[in-house]
Design a protein around this motif. Structure first.
Motif, mmCIF file in Angstrom:
data_model
loop_
_atom_site.group_PDB
_atom_site.id
_atom_site.type_symbol
_atom_site.label_atom_id
_atom_site.label_comp_id
_atom_site.label_asym_id
_atom_site.label_seq_id
_atom_site.Cartn_x
_atom_site.Cartn_y
_atom_site.Cartn_z
ATOM 1 N N ILE A 109 -16.327 -5.932 2.366
ATOM 2 C CA ILE A 109 -17.292 -5.069 3.051
ATOM 3 C C ILE A 109 -18.410 -5.932 3.632
ATOM 4 O O ILE A 109 -18.975 -6.781 2.944
ATOM 5 N N ASP A 110 -18.748 -5.696 4.910
ATOM 6 C CA ASP A 110 -19.720 -6.516 5.625
ATOM 7 C C ASP A 110 -20.919 -5.699 6.111
ATOM 8 O O ASP A 110 -21.497 -5.977 7.159
ATOM 9 N N THR A 111 -21.274 -4.665 5.366
ATOM 10 C CA THR A 111 -22.464 -3.872 5.663
ATOM 11 C C THR A 111 -23.031 -3.415 4.320
ATOM 12 O O THR A 111 -22.311 -3.378 3.323
ATOM 13 N N VAL A 141 -14.541 -6.201 -2.451
ATOM 14 C CA VAL A 141 -13.246 -6.463 -1.832
ATOM 15 C C VAL A 141 -12.292 -5.319 -2.171
ATOM 16 O O VAL A 141 -12.222 -4.871 -3.315
ATOM 17 N N TYR A 142 -11.567 -4.862 -1.147
ATOM 18 C CA TYR A 142 -10.637 -3.740 -1.318
ATOM 19 C C TYR A 142 -9.292 -4.055 -0.680
ATOM 20 O O TYR A 142 -9.217 -4.832 0.275
ATOM 21 N N THR A 143 -8.255 -3.410 -1.185
ATOM 22 C CA THR A 143 -6.907 -3.559 -0.644
ATOM 23 C C THR A 143 -6.630 -2.422 0.329
ATOM 24 O O THR A 143 -6.802 -1.253 -0.006
ATOM 25 N N ILE A 144 -6.194 -2.795 1.540
ATOM 26 C CA ILE A 144 -5.852 -1.818 2.582
ATOM 27 C C ILE A 144 -4.331 -1.665 2.623
ATOM 28 O O ILE A 144 -3.599 -2.655 2.714
ATOM 29 N N THR A 145 -3.864 -0.411 2.567
ATOM 30 C CA THR A 145 -2.422 -0.155 2.537
ATOM 31 C C THR A 145 -1.898 0.498 3.814
ATOM 32 O O THR A 145 -0.681 0.601 3.995
ATOM 33 N N ALA A 146 -2.794 0.959 4.687
ATOM 34 C CA ALA A 146 -2.391 1.575 5.949
ATOM 35 C C ALA A 146 -3.575 1.554 6.898
ATOM 36 O O ALA A 146 -4.724 1.435 6.459
ATOM 37 N N GLU A 147 -3.284 1.674 8.202
ATOM 38 C CA GLU A 147 -4.337 1.750 9.214
ATOM 39 C C GLU A 147 -4.088 2.934 10.131
ATOM 40 O O GLU A 147 -2.937 3.311 10.362
ATOM 41 N N LEU A 151 -12.773 -0.098 9.528
ATOM 42 C CA LEU A 151 -12.474 -1.517 9.391
ATOM 43 C C LEU A 151 -13.421 -2.417 10.175
ATOM 44 O O LEU A 151 -13.528 -3.602 9.875
ATOM 45 N N SER A 152 -14.133 -1.890 11.169
ATOM 46 C CA SER A 152 -15.059 -2.716 11.933
ATOM 47 C C SER A 152 -16.256 -3.163 11.081
ATOM 48 O O SER A 152 -17.000 -4.050 11.494
ATOM 49 N N TYR A 153 -16.437 -2.582 9.906
ATOM 50 C CA TYR A 153 -17.504 -2.989 8.983
ATOM 51 C C TYR A 153 -16.965 -3.850 7.859
ATOM 52 O O TYR A 153 -17.592 -3.976 6.803
ATOM 53 N N THR A 154 -15.799 -4.443 8.082
ATOM 54 C CA THR A 154 -15.176 -5.311 7.067
ATOM 55 C C THR A 154 -14.652 -6.563 7.744
ATOM 56 O O THR A 154 -14.615 -6.649 8.976
ATOM 57 N N PHE A 155 -14.234 -7.545 6.933
ATOM 58 C CA PHE A 155 -13.487 -8.670 7.464
ATOM 59 C C PHE A 155 -12.381 -9.010 6.474
ATOM 60 O O PHE A 155 -12.522 -8.793 5.271
ATOM 61 N N LYS A 156 -11.267 -9.510 7.008
ATOM 62 C CA LYS A 156 -10.123 -9.843 6.157
ATOM 63 C C LYS A 156 -10.445 -11.078 5.329
ATOM 64 O O LYS A 156 -11.132 -11.972 5.785
ATOM 65 N N VAL A 157 -9.938 -11.082 4.106
ATOM 66 C CA VAL A 157 -10.110 -12.244 3.223
ATOM 67 C C VAL A 157 -8.759 -12.805 2.829
ATOM 68 O O VAL A 157 -7.745 -12.187 3.046
#
Length: 77
Positions: A23-25, A49-55, A71-77
């Motif tokens: 999370i970036d906010t 940090v969270y796990t994304i299973t679908a978009e 997702l625009s308020y997050t970045f992939k790790v």
């Protein structure tokens, strides 16, 4: 053969699930559906940090089942 080439792997690849985001906010709403028209279920905080299973349309579904985040308020790790 006639100048036709197969699509590259990048062109045919879909996002690989699951994947992790941070999370970036300061605070981000978790909604029951993929959009701002859905009810807020809870919130998440910067640095978590969270796990994304679908978009869907720029929203990511949390593996925990808590809901969807933008997702625009997050970045992939």
């Amino acid at each position: 053969l006639g100048g036709v080439t197969a699509p590259t792997e990048k062109e045919t690849a879909k996002p690989a699930f699951p994947y992790l985001v941070r999370i970036d906010t300061d605070t981000l709403n978790v909604r029951v559906g993929a959009g701002t028209g859905y009810k807020i279920k809870t919130t998440v905080k910067r640095g978590e940090v969270y796990t994304i299973t679908a978009e869907s349309n720029g929203w990511g579904k949390l593996k925990s089942g808590a809901g969807w985040i933008k997702l625009s308020y997050t970045f992939k790790v």
